[in-house]
Design a protein around this motif. Structure first.
Motif, PDB file in Angstrom:
ATOM      1  N   THR A   1       0.864  -1.181   0.000  1.00  0.00           N
ATOM      2  CA  THR A   1       0.000   0.000   0.000  1.00  0.00           C
ATOM      3  C   THR A   1       0.903   1.235   0.000  1.00  0.00           C
ATOM      4  O   THR A   1       2.110   1.126   0.272  1.00  0.00           O
ATOM      5  CB  THR A   1      -0.904   0.014   1.240  1.00  0.00           C
ATOM      6  OG1 THR A   1      -0.075   0.080   2.410  1.00  0.00           O
ATOM      7  CG2 THR A   1      -1.767  -1.244   1.300  1.00  0.00           C
TER       8      THR A   1
ATOM      9  N   ASP B   1       0.659  11.569   3.228  1.00  0.00           N
ATOM     10  CA  ASP B   1      -0.039  10.283   3.112  1.00  0.00           C
ATOM     11  C   ASP B   1      -0.945  10.041   4.315  1.00  0.00           C
ATOM     12  O   ASP B   1      -2.095   9.621   4.170  1.00  0.00           O
ATOM     13  CB  ASP B   1       0.992   9.161   2.984  1.00  0.00           C
ATOM     14  CG  ASP B   1       0.347   7.782   3.010  1.00  0.00           C
ATOM     15  OD1 ASP B   1      -0.253   7.376   1.997  1.00  0.00           O
ATOM     16  OD2 ASP B   1       0.457   7.108   4.058  1.00  0.00           O
ATOM     17  N   ARG B   2      -0.436  10.322   5.517  1.00  0.00           N
ATOM     18  CA  ARG B   2      -1.244  10.132   6.730  1.00  0.00           C
ATOM     19  C   ARG B   2      -2.404  11.128   6.771  1.00  0.00           C
ATOM     20  O   ARG B   2      -3.493  10.804   7.249  1.00  0.00           O
ATOM     21  CB  ARG B   2      -0.370  10.293   7.974  1.00  0.00           C
ATOM     22  CG  ARG B   2       0.649   9.186   8.204  1.00  0.00           C
ATOM     23  CD  ARG B   2      -0.010   7.840   8.389  1.00  0.00           C
ATOM     24  NE  ARG B   2      -0.339   7.206   7.113  1.00  0.00           N
ATOM     25  CZ  ARG B   2      -1.297   6.323   6.933  1.00  0.00           C
ATOM     26  NH1 ARG B   2      -2.085   5.971   7.939  1.00  0.00           N
ATOM     27  NH2 ARG B   2      -1.536   5.780   5.749  1.00  0.00           N
TER      28      ARG B   2
ATOM     29  N   ALA C   1      -5.032   9.766   4.415  1.00  0.00           N
ATOM     30  CA  ALA C   1      -5.632   8.545   4.961  1.00  0.00           C
ATOM     31  C   ALA C   1      -6.597   8.844   6.101  1.00  0.00           C
ATOM     32  O   ALA C   1      -7.643   8.185   6.228  1.00  0.00           O
ATOM     33  CB  ALA C   1      -4.534   7.600   5.431  1.00  0.00           C
ATOM     34  N   ILE C   2      -6.279   9.827   6.947  1.00  0.00           N
ATOM     35  CA  ILE C   2      -7.101  10.106   8.127  1.00  0.00           C
ATOM     36  C   ILE C   2      -8.166  11.160   7.846  1.00  0.00           C
ATOM     37  O   ILE C   2      -9.318  11.028   8.288  1.00  0.00           O
ATOM     38  CB  ILE C   2      -6.200  10.552   9.297  1.00  0.00           C
ATOM     39  CG1 ILE C   2      -5.283   9.393   9.724  1.00  0.00           C
ATOM     40  CG2 ILE C   2      -7.028  11.026  10.484  1.00  0.00           C
ATOM     41  CD1 ILE C   2      -4.273   9.764  10.782  1.00  0.00           C
ATOM     42  N   CYS C   3      -7.793  12.186   7.099  1.00  0.00           N
ATOM     43  CA  CYS C   3      -8.719  13.310   6.880  1.00  0.00           C
ATOM     44  C   CYS C   3      -9.538  13.179   5.602  1.00  0.00           C
ATOM     45  O   CYS C   3     -10.610  13.773   5.493  1.00  0.00           O
ATOM     46  CB  CYS C   3      -7.944  14.619   6.856  1.00  0.00           C
ATOM     47  SG  CYS C   3      -6.978  14.943   8.348  1.00  0.00           S
ATOM     48  N   ARG C   4      -9.045  12.423   4.615  1.00  0.00           N
ATOM     49  CA  ARG C   4      -9.760  12.229   3.353  1.00  0.00           C
ATOM     50  C   ARG C   4      -9.788  10.747   2.990  1.00  0.00           C
ATOM     51  O   ARG C   4      -9.340  10.352   1.913  1.00  0.00           O
ATOM     52  CB  ARG C   4      -9.086  13.034   2.224  1.00  0.00           C
ATOM     53  CG  ARG C   4      -9.028  14.528   2.433  1.00  0.00           C
ATOM     54  CD  ARG C   4     -10.410  15.158   2.254  1.00  0.00           C
ATOM     55  NE  ARG C   4     -10.332  16.624   2.304  1.00  0.00           N
ATOM     56  CZ  ARG C   4     -10.423  17.324   3.408  1.00  0.00           C
ATOM     57  NH1 ARG C   4     -10.582  16.695   4.580  1.00  0.00           N
ATOM     58  NH2 ARG C   4     -10.366  18.643   3.387  1.00  0.00           N
ATOM     59  N   PRO C   5     -10.298   9.904   3.880  1.00  0.00           N
ATOM     60  CA  PRO C   5     -10.211   8.453   3.658  1.00  0.00           C
ATOM     61  C   PRO C   5     -10.930   7.971   2.401  1.00  0.00           C
ATOM     62  O   PRO C   5     -10.483   7.010   1.758  1.00  0.00           O
ATOM     63  CB  PRO C   5     -10.843   7.860   4.921  1.00  0.00           C
ATOM     64  CG  PRO C   5     -11.713   8.954   5.466  1.00  0.00           C
ATOM     65  CD  PRO C   5     -11.019  10.225   5.125  1.00  0.00           C
ATOM     66  N   LEU C   6     -12.025   8.621   2.012  1.00  0.00           N
ATOM     67  CA  LEU C   6     -12.780   8.183   0.839  1.00  0.00           C
ATOM     68  C   LEU C   6     -12.033   8.466  -0.467  1.00  0.00           C
ATOM     69  O   LEU C   6     -12.288   7.816  -1.483  1.00  0.00           O
ATOM     70  CB  LEU C   6     -14.151   8.865   0.816  1.00  0.00           C
ATOM     71  CG  LEU C   6     -15.080   8.549   1.999  1.00  0.00           C
ATOM     72  CD1 LEU C   6     -16.398   9.303   1.856  1.00  0.00           C
ATOM     73  CD2 LEU C   6     -15.342   7.045   2.096  1.00  0.00           C
TER      74      LEU C   6
ATOM     75  N   TYR D   1      -8.643   8.401  -0.617  1.00  0.00           N
ATOM     76  CA  TYR D   1      -7.259   7.950  -0.425  1.00  0.00           C
ATOM     77  C   TYR D   1      -6.732   7.169  -1.631  1.00  0.00           C
ATOM     78  O   TYR D   1      -5.636   7.441  -2.137  1.00  0.00           O
ATOM     79  CB  TYR D   1      -7.153   7.096   0.838  1.00  0.00           C
ATOM     80  CG  TYR D   1      -5.748   6.637   1.143  1.00  0.00           C
ATOM     81  CD1 TYR D   1      -4.799   7.529   1.638  1.00  0.00           C
ATOM     82  CD2 TYR D   1      -5.364   5.321   0.939  1.00  0.00           C
ATOM     83  CE1 TYR D   1      -3.511   7.120   1.925  1.00  0.00           C
ATOM     84  CE2 TYR D   1      -4.065   4.904   1.215  1.00  0.00           C
ATOM     85  CZ  TYR D   1      -3.154   5.805   1.710  1.00  0.00           C
ATOM     86  OH  TYR D   1      -1.867   5.391   1.976  1.00  0.00           O
ATOM     87  N   THR D   2      -7.494   6.205  -2.099  1.00  0.00           N
ATOM     88  CA  THR D   2      -7.020   5.365  -3.208  1.00  0.00           C
ATOM     89  C   THR D   2      -6.883   6.145  -4.512  1.00  0.00           C
ATOM     90  O   THR D   2      -6.101   5.764  -5.383  1.00  0.00           O
ATOM     91  CB  THR D   2      -7.971   4.173  -3.420  1.00  0.00           C
ATOM     92  OG1 THR D   2      -9.312   4.669  -3.621  1.00  0.00           O
ATOM     93  CG2 THR D   2      -7.953   3.245  -2.214  1.00  0.00           C
TER      94      THR D   2
ATOM     95  N   THR E   1      -8.674  16.115  13.276  1.00  0.00           N
ATOM     96  CA  THR E   1      -9.571  15.024  12.885  1.00  0.00           C
ATOM     97  C   THR E   1      -9.596  13.928  13.935  1.00  0.00           C
ATOM     98  O   THR E   1     -10.651  13.370  14.254  1.00  0.00           O
ATOM     99  CB  THR E   1      -9.131  14.439  11.527  1.00  0.00           C
ATOM    100  OG1 THR E   1      -9.119  15.475  10.539  1.00  0.00           O
ATOM    101  CG2 THR E   1     -10.072  13.329  11.074  1.00  0.00           C
TER     102      THR E   1
END
Length: 309
Positions: free
Chosen positions: A55, A119-120, A123-128, A130-131, A222
């Motif tokens: 990942t 990256d963090r 991943a934490i603030c914009r998880p939707l 992220y990919t 967050t």
């Protein structure tokens, strides 16, 4: 300059000339060096052989581990040699190589830490998203851009340093070659070099540090909204040590490079930006990670099992 001697090699400096202390320093450096190599090599092995770790976060962790092994390998082996042997000489080419590599690896390290903070944040603030944002192509592009830009950046500073004439004294008051120590040995005006270094530190290091801090501020804001105390505690226990390492790395490096012609001793300070970060990064970023520890156990079991067969 009359009665001057052109320098063809430099003499590095030990922490002490007392034999017992020299041995102690060599042992300490060697232990930190081996611990860094082993810790980072384990991380690279685990991430490489565990498909679940392919990942973006683990991609950057592996890059950071490879970088740290290279980074600490520039000053430490030579330092151990000068601690234990009578000769402290290093050739002009070897000194230039050390300056170029230390400067480049330190700059790439800072860029990687900034990318990992980004990256963090995603991943934490914009998880939707992220990919989409941190897709493999973007990760590779950011890594290559960081390495290539820093090679040019380091080449400029190394070239500017070795355009200066060095005469009379060839004693570098440092256990490895770095730009501030060499500027003190030049018999010409180094004002332009100092200005260039000052601007580079303010713009490059200051920009990366501001980016990292802003990212973590958003992360903390967050995290505070998480419903359970356990999740908040886990996030803080991970982020706070990372910020501490970044702060130590940047503050020590800035203290050395912001005033390159200063006569204040910098040998101990240099340890905190060229040895301590590669030593601590595996512990803070990876070996405290529960998933990494579990993957390490699985990989070790596989190796032991295959060895018995």
């Amino acid at each position: 300059m009359p009665n001057s001697t052109t320098v063809t090699e430099f003499l590095l400096t030990r922490f002490s000339d007392v034999w017992k202390l020299r041995v102690l320093h060599a042992i300490l450096f060697l232990m930190m060096y081996l611990a860094t190599l082993i810790g980072n090599f384990l991380i690279v092995t685990v991430i490489t052989f565990s498909w679940k770790r392919h990942t973006p976060m683990y991609f950057f962790l592996r890059n950071l581990s490879v970088l740290d092994m290279c980074y600490i390998s520039v000053p430490v082996p030579k330092a151990c040699v000068i601690f234990l042997l009578d000769s402290t000489a290093i050739s002009m080419a070897g000194c230039a190589a050390q300056i170029f590599l230390v400067f480049a690896f330190a700059a790439v390290e800072l860029l990687f830490l900034a990318i990992m903070a980004c990256d963090r944040y995603v991943a934490i603030c914009r998880p939707l998203h992220y990919t989409v944002i941190m897709n493999p192509q973007v990760c590779v592009q950011m890594t290559l851009a960081s390495v290539l830009s820093v090679l040019a950046y380091s080449g400029v500073h190394t070239g500017n340093t070795f355009q200066l004439p060095f005469c009379q004294s060839n004693v570098v008051h440092q256990f490895f070659c770095d730009i501030p120590s060499l500027l003190k040995l030049s018999c010409s005006d180094t004002f332009n070099n100092e200005i260039l270094i000052f601007i580079s530190v303010v713009v490059f290091a200051g920009g990366c540090f501001a980016f990292i801090i802003i990212s973590y501020i958003h992360i903390f804001s967050t995290v505070l909204k998480f419903p359970t105390t356990g999740e908040r505690g886990k996030a803080f226990s991970t982020c706070v040590p990372q910020i501490l390492v970044v702060t130590v790395f940047l503050s020590s490096g800035t203290a050395v490079y912001m005033k390159p012609s200063s006569s204040s001793p910098t040998m101990l300070t240099s340890v905190f930006y060229c040895i301590v970060p590669p030593f601590l990064n595996p512990i803070i970023y990876s070996l405290r990670n529960k998933q990494i520890k579990e993957a390490l156990k699985i990989v070790l079991r596989r190796k032991l099992y295959s060895g018995k067969i």
